[in-house]
Design an enzyme around this catalytic site. Structure first.
Site, PDB file in Angstrom:
ATOM      1  N   LYS A 175       0.711  -1.180   0.008  1.00  7.78           N
ATOM      2  CA  LYS A 175       0.205  -0.115   0.113  1.00  7.78           C
ATOM      3  C   LYS A 175       0.975   1.351  -0.113  1.00  7.78           C
ATOM      4  CE  LYS A 175      -4.508  -0.592   2.176  1.00  7.78           C
ATOM      5  NZ  LYS A 175      -5.331  -0.391   3.394  1.00  7.78           N
TER       6      LYS A 175
HETATM    7  O1  G3P Z   1      -7.758  -0.209   5.046  1.00 13.19           O
HETATM    8  C1  G3P Z   1      -8.140   1.262   4.690  1.00 13.19           C
HETATM    9  C2  G3P Z   1      -9.566   1.666   5.082  1.00 13.19           C
HETATM   10  O2  G3P Z   1     -10.514   0.729   4.687  1.00 13.19           O
HETATM   11  C3  G3P Z   1      -9.760   2.416   6.343  1.00 13.19           C
HETATM   12  O3  G3P Z   1     -11.085   2.271   6.680  1.00 13.19           O
HETATM   13  O4  G3P Z   1     -12.905   2.868   8.574  1.00 13.19           O
HETATM   14  O5  G3P Z   1     -10.549   3.389   8.856  1.00 13.19           O
HETATM   15  O6  G3P Z   1     -11.910   4.716   7.509  1.00 13.19           O
HETATM   16  P1  G3P Z   1     -11.526   3.271   7.756  1.00 13.19           P
END
Ligand code: G3P
Length: 214
Positions: free
Chosen positions: A83
């Site tokens: 990533k």
């Molecule tokens: O993995 C990245 C992403 O899915 C993060 O999600 O819930 O922290 O906005 P969130």
């Protein structure tokens, strides 16, 4: 449509696999930090459980640092995907890593222009963060629709990986739009199954069966 699970928790990953719903895993530094374990050892375990791509994020914000970290992470297992945040330093890193055969998942994408740059740099995946856009009264799923249209217009092969998913409707909308992948927290998988009429119907069938089974 591929289902990835957005977690650093091996038990959740095993559970999704047992259900036959595990096509891949996405992690980030925040998710891994919740597990209170050494990150390499944790990622190694995750890569052993999951046969599909497992995303691990670089933390350097400079091109050389990103490349160095990515090469080290890629040694953990063949299914590691790196990533890289969509910042200027990341663009050169994406191109270089992909040219070395290391797949890149471009993360923290909040605009169609960022998605265009990621595709032109040759990224394998783009991760639009839908929930975080919704959180600030923007429209996360609109971004996904725009990216899919743009990628279709030009035949970009970068896969659209819908991330920052919070609920079932994100999944339904992503599926209607034809997104390649959706990565979701484990609890969202449970919500996809749930319908009150299923529970009521099952209860009635089982009660009626009691009357005739003898
Ligand atoms: O993995 C990245 C992403 O899915 C993060 O999600 O819930 O922290 O906005 P969130």
């Amino acid at each position: 449509m591929k289902f990835f699970i957005d977690t650093g928790n091996p038990d959740e990953i095993r559970a999704a696999k047992e259900m036959g719903l595990l096509d891949g895993v996405t992690t980030n530094p925040s998710l891994l930090s919740k597990e209170n374990r050494q990150y390499r050892e944790l990622l190694t375990e995750i890569c052993e459980i999951c046969d599909g791509p497992v995303s691990a994020e670089v933390t350097s914000v400079e091109t050389d640092g990103m490349i160095k970290e990515a090469r080290e992470l890629a040694k953990i297992a063949d299914n590691i995907v790196i990533k890289v945040p969509i910042i200027k330093a990341g663009v050169t890193a994406i191109k270089k890593l992909e040219s070395e055969g290391i797949k890149v998942n471009v993360t923290l994408c909040f605009s169609p222009t960022q998605a265009i740059i990621a595709a032109k740099a040759g990224a394998s995946f783009i991760s639009p963060f839908v929930g975080r856009l919704d959180d600030i009264s923007s429209d996360g799923m609109r971004l996904v629709r725009e990216i899919i249209t743009i990628y279709d217009n030009y035949g970009f092969e970068t896969e659209v990986l819908v991330a920052s998913v919070r609920h079932s409707m994100h999944v339904v909308e992503a599926a209607l739009m034809g997104a390649d992948i959706i990565t979701m927290p484990f609890n969202v998988i449970g919500k996809l199954l749930k319908h009150p009429l299923t529970d009521i119907g099952l209860e009635k069938f089982l009660a009626d069966w009691e009357k005739v089974k003898k």
